[in-house]
Design an enzyme around this catalytic site. Structure first.
Site, PDB file in Angstrom:
ATOM      1  N   GLU A  15      60.384  30.499  30.186  1.00 15.73           N
ATOM      2  CA  GLU A  15      60.708  29.095  29.953  1.00 15.73           C
ATOM      3  C   GLU A  15      59.542  28.150  30.247  1.00 15.73           C
ATOM      4  OE1 GLU A  15      64.950  28.152  31.238  1.00 15.73           O
ATOM      5  OE2 GLU A  15      64.448  29.824  32.546  1.00 15.73           O
ATOM      6  N   SER A 165      67.630  29.320  29.447  1.00 16.27           N
ATOM      7  CA  SER A 165      67.278  29.027  28.047  1.00 16.27           C
ATOM      8  C   SER A 165      67.729  30.117  27.084  1.00 16.27           C
ATOM      9  CB  SER A 165      65.764  28.788  27.906  1.00 16.27           C
ATOM     10  OG  SER A 165      65.396  27.626  28.592  1.00 16.27           O
ATOM     11  N   SER A 298      66.497  17.720  24.866  1.00 11.25           N
ATOM     12  CA  SER A 298      67.397  18.156  25.934  1.00 11.25           C
ATOM     13  C   SER A 298      68.661  17.304  26.019  1.00 11.25           C
ATOM     14  CB  SER A 298      66.662  18.133  27.273  1.00 11.25           C
ATOM     15  OG  SER A 298      65.561  19.008  27.256  1.00 11.25           O
TER      16      SER A 298
END
Length: 323
Positions: A15, A165, A298
């Site tokens: 990530e 993720s 996000s």
């Protein structure tokens, strides 16, 4: 005098690039009238500050300072945007606690607990939090396909127990694919969690400490174009993220209250984002992120905007809460 803020980004996991996007977003939106931000890359082989001209300056790990042009910079606070290890599993938090620097995310124990899906589920059960049916494997365990399917059914999800993720996740529809799915998950972690499939509306709930109070943000509905909310869906536009979610007022209140209950009982700090699925009209907890994504793609920044909170206020409040 402006407070010197180290924005920790990067990390040691898959990530890392996503974390750098989050860190850069914080860097751009911290109030320049109050804070002097520094981009600190925490990488496997080196820790360094990236200057505006791209020059790297190494961090002194003995006290988390940096020397730039003969000036030693002592940071007042660390804004933690690292997804995965060491920023989301408690290692960075423990280190900063030792050197006496406040940071914006939860404490090291809570980070380690929430990063471990298996252990978190066990801790939440006494509070009546509903979850999928689970089966756990450690690396080296025999994969007893019939036993696993008898417990969780098909389809099911095979996940790395400590990863984010959506790395290391496979949706398994047939028994013959189960063992290969565990191999995929074991590439990310030495523990695997296998979960029953929950059919229903998936939602995400941000909970933050904002101006001294625990606040549940507007709920986001997640509609993935893929089989589930995987990496492509999260970061490459293969999903719809609808805020506020298309659920009833009663369901919204229910899932926000559960998310706030979890935040409170675990003594969380900073930003969190918890995932739920409304299965048979009841909210089932999936996982909690304690350093959720803060990039343009996000969810939590979208929720803050829907709540009327600017990114400048959102990020500034996290810093002040850390102090």
């Amino acid at each position: 005098m402006k407070k010197k803020i180290a924005i920790a980004m990067g990390g040691y996991s898959s990530e890392s690039r996503i974390s750098i996007n989050s860190g850069n977003m914080v860097y751009k939106n911290l109030d320049p009238a109050l804070y002097e931000p520094y981009r600190v890359h925490i990488m496997q082989n080196e820790w360094f500050v990236v200057a505006d001209d791209g020059t790297p300056y190494p961090i002194n790990k003995s006290n988390f300072t940096v020397k730039i042009h003969d000036n030693v910079i002592v940071f007042d606070c660390v804004f933690n945007t690292i997804h995965g290890t060491p920023g989301e599993n408690g290692l960075l938090q423990a280190y900063l606690n030792l050197v006496g620097i406040p940071q914006t995310s939860c404490d090291f124990y809570q980070a380690a607990l929430t990063f471990n899906k298996r252990d978190l589920i066990s801790v939440l059960k006494p509070y009546g939090i509903k979850t999928a049916v689970n089966y756990f494997l450690n690396k080296g365990d025999e994969v007893k396909v019939d036993e696993i399917i008898k417990r969780v059914g098909l389809p099911c999800f095979v996940k790395a127990n400590k990863a984010g993720s959506s790395f290391g996740i496979t949706k398994v529809k047939e028994a013959k694919d189960l063992e290969q799915a565990t191999k995929v998950a074991f590439k990310e972690d030495d523990e695997v969690i296998i979960e029953s499939f929950l059919d229903g509306t998936e939602v995400s709930v941000g909970v933050i400490t904002y101006k001294g109070k625990i606040l549940a943000l507007p709920v986001t509905e997640i509609v993935s174009e893929n089989e589930f909310f995987d990496y492509e869906a999260k970061y490459l536009g293969k999903s719809q993220e609808i805020t506020p979610a298309r659920i009833s007022k009663e369901q919204t209140k229910e899932v926000q209250n559960i998310a706030k209950l979890i935040y409170s009982k675990l003594k969380m700090k900073g930003f969190t984002r918890s995932e739920f699925i409304f299965h048979n009209d009841q909210a089932h907890f999936i996982e909690m992120n304690t350093t959720p994504g803060l990039s343009e793609a996000s969810i939590l920044p979208q929720q803050a905007t829907a709540a009327g909170i600017s990114l400048k206020d959102l990020f500034g409040s996290a810093v002040e809460a850390a102090f």
